[in-house]
Design a protein around this motif. Structure first.
Motif, PDB file in Angstrom:
ATOM      1  N   PRO A  85      13.551  -0.498 -22.057  1.00 37.53           N
ATOM      2  CA  PRO A  85      13.306  -1.384 -20.914  1.00 37.53           C
ATOM      3  C   PRO A  85      11.886  -1.949 -20.941  1.00 37.53           C
ATOM      4  O   PRO A  85      10.935  -1.269 -21.351  1.00 37.53           O
ATOM      5  CB  PRO A  85      13.500  -0.456 -19.703  1.00 37.53           C
ATOM      6  CG  PRO A  85      14.347   0.670 -20.202  1.00 37.53           C
ATOM      7  CD  PRO A  85      14.010   0.839 -21.657  1.00 37.53           C
ATOM      8  N   ALA A  86      11.744  -3.193 -20.522  1.00 34.15           N
ATOM      9  CA  ALA A  86      10.439  -3.872 -20.549  1.00 34.15           C
ATOM     10  C   ALA A  86       9.397  -3.146 -19.696  1.00 34.15           C
ATOM     11  O   ALA A  86       8.198  -3.281 -19.937  1.00 34.15           O
ATOM     12  CB  ALA A  86      10.593  -5.316 -20.083  1.00 34.15           C
ATOM     13  N   THR A  87       9.852  -2.369 -18.734  1.00 33.12           N
ATOM     14  CA  THR A  87       8.919  -1.647 -17.862  1.00 33.12           C
ATOM     15  C   THR A  87       8.343  -0.407 -18.540  1.00 33.12           C
ATOM     16  O   THR A  87       7.375   0.165 -18.052  1.00 33.12           O
ATOM     17  CB  THR A  87       9.638  -1.212 -16.575  1.00 33.12           C
ATOM     18  OG1 THR A  87      10.784  -0.441 -16.927  1.00 33.12           O
ATOM     19  CG2 THR A  87      10.048  -2.418 -15.756  1.00 33.12           C
ATOM     20  N   GLU A  88       8.926   0.001 -19.651  1.00 31.48           N
ATOM     21  CA  GLU A  88       8.437   1.189 -20.348  1.00 31.48           C
ATOM     22  C   GLU A  88       7.187   0.845 -21.154  1.00 31.48           C
ATOM     23  O   GLU A  88       7.147  -0.159 -21.863  1.00 31.48           O
ATOM     24  CB  GLU A  88       9.509   1.751 -21.284  1.00 31.48           C
ATOM     25  CG  GLU A  88       9.074   3.052 -21.932  1.00 31.48           C
ATOM     26  CD  GLU A  88      10.187   3.724 -22.715  1.00 31.48           C
ATOM     27  OE1 GLU A  88       9.875   4.341 -23.736  1.00 31.48           O
ATOM     28  OE2 GLU A  88      11.352   3.618 -22.313  1.00 31.48           O
ATOM     29  N   ALA A  89       6.199   1.698 -21.046  1.00 22.44           N
ATOM     30  CA  ALA A  89       4.937   1.494 -21.772  1.00 22.44           C
ATOM     31  C   ALA A  89       5.163   1.546 -23.276  1.00 22.44           C
ATOM     32  O   ALA A  89       6.076   2.194 -23.759  1.00 22.44           O
ATOM     33  CB  ALA A  89       3.931   2.557 -21.356  1.00 22.44           C
ATOM     34  N   ARG A  90       4.319   0.861 -24.010  1.00 22.73           N
ATOM     35  CA  ARG A  90       4.350   0.852 -25.465  1.00 22.73           C
ATOM     36  C   ARG A  90       3.076   1.505 -25.981  1.00 22.73           C
ATOM     37  O   ARG A  90       1.990   1.298 -25.435  1.00 22.73           O
ATOM     38  CB  ARG A  90       4.438  -0.571 -26.023  1.00 22.73           C
ATOM     39  CG  ARG A  90       5.542  -1.435 -25.471  1.00 22.73           C
ATOM     40  CD  ARG A  90       6.906  -0.984 -25.964  1.00 22.73           C
ATOM     41  NE  ARG A  90       7.924  -2.020 -25.864  1.00 22.73           N
ATOM     42  CZ  ARG A  90       8.736  -2.167 -24.841  1.00 22.73           C
ATOM     43  NH1 ARG A  90       8.628  -1.386 -23.796  1.00 22.73           N
ATOM     44  NH2 ARG A  90       9.669  -3.093 -24.851  1.00 22.73           N
TER      45      ARG A  90
END
Length: 165
Positions: A85-90
């Protein structure tokens, strides 16, 4: 003694593309430390930085053989990992403080903060999720080229290669 000049080149510096469009590795996220999000039928072998490199590479090789056998058995032509998900940190794919790794960070793929997009750097954890009992469908889409339809795989099929305990 200091060492200088080592330069990390992911893929040996090769330019990767999908349907003629170049892939920016920095925009991809590692799936189980083996495949990259959005990249169909592509695998890499990235070993451990805190243990024997070959321990992880052996697990990767066995996982890919198991995945290919599953795809052949079910008539799939393509497997494509999804991004978390785009909300998950990278985070950096290699969590290692060496200067040559830090200098390569701007061109390296990323990892997420939880599985299957996180690289645990732990053999026992990887063994459990990459060997026979590990799931093959947690974050990927399988496709048959004949009908170009994405299929949610039924991975309850326990048949596998005999040497993958």
């Amino acid at each position: 003694m200091t060492a200088t000049g080592l330069k990390v080149l992911p893929g040996g510096g090769a330019t990767l593309s999908i349907d003629g469009t170049d892939v920016d590795l920095r925009e991809t996220v590692s799936y189980k430390g083996i495949m990259l999000s959005g990249m169909p039928n592509f695998a890499l072998a990235l070993g451990y930085t805190n243990a024997s490199w070959t321990l992880k590479v052996d697990l990767v090789s066995r996982y890919i053989c198991r995945l290919l056998a599953y795809m052949e058995r079910h008539g799939f032509d393509e497997v494509r990992p999804l991004a978390p998900p785009a909300t998950e940190a990278r985070r950096p794919i290699i969590d290692f403080a060496a200067g040559y790794v830090q200098r390569a960070d701007p061109i390296m793929p990323r990892q997420g903060t939880r599985g299957p997009w996180r690289l645990p750097q732990n053999y026992l954890s990887d063994r459990a999720r990459l060997r026979r009992r590990g799931r093959l469908d947690d974050g990927v889409v399988f496709t048959r080229r004949a009908d170009r339809v994405a299929v949610k795989a039924d991975v309850d099929d326990k048949r596998d290669l005999p040497w993958a305990p």
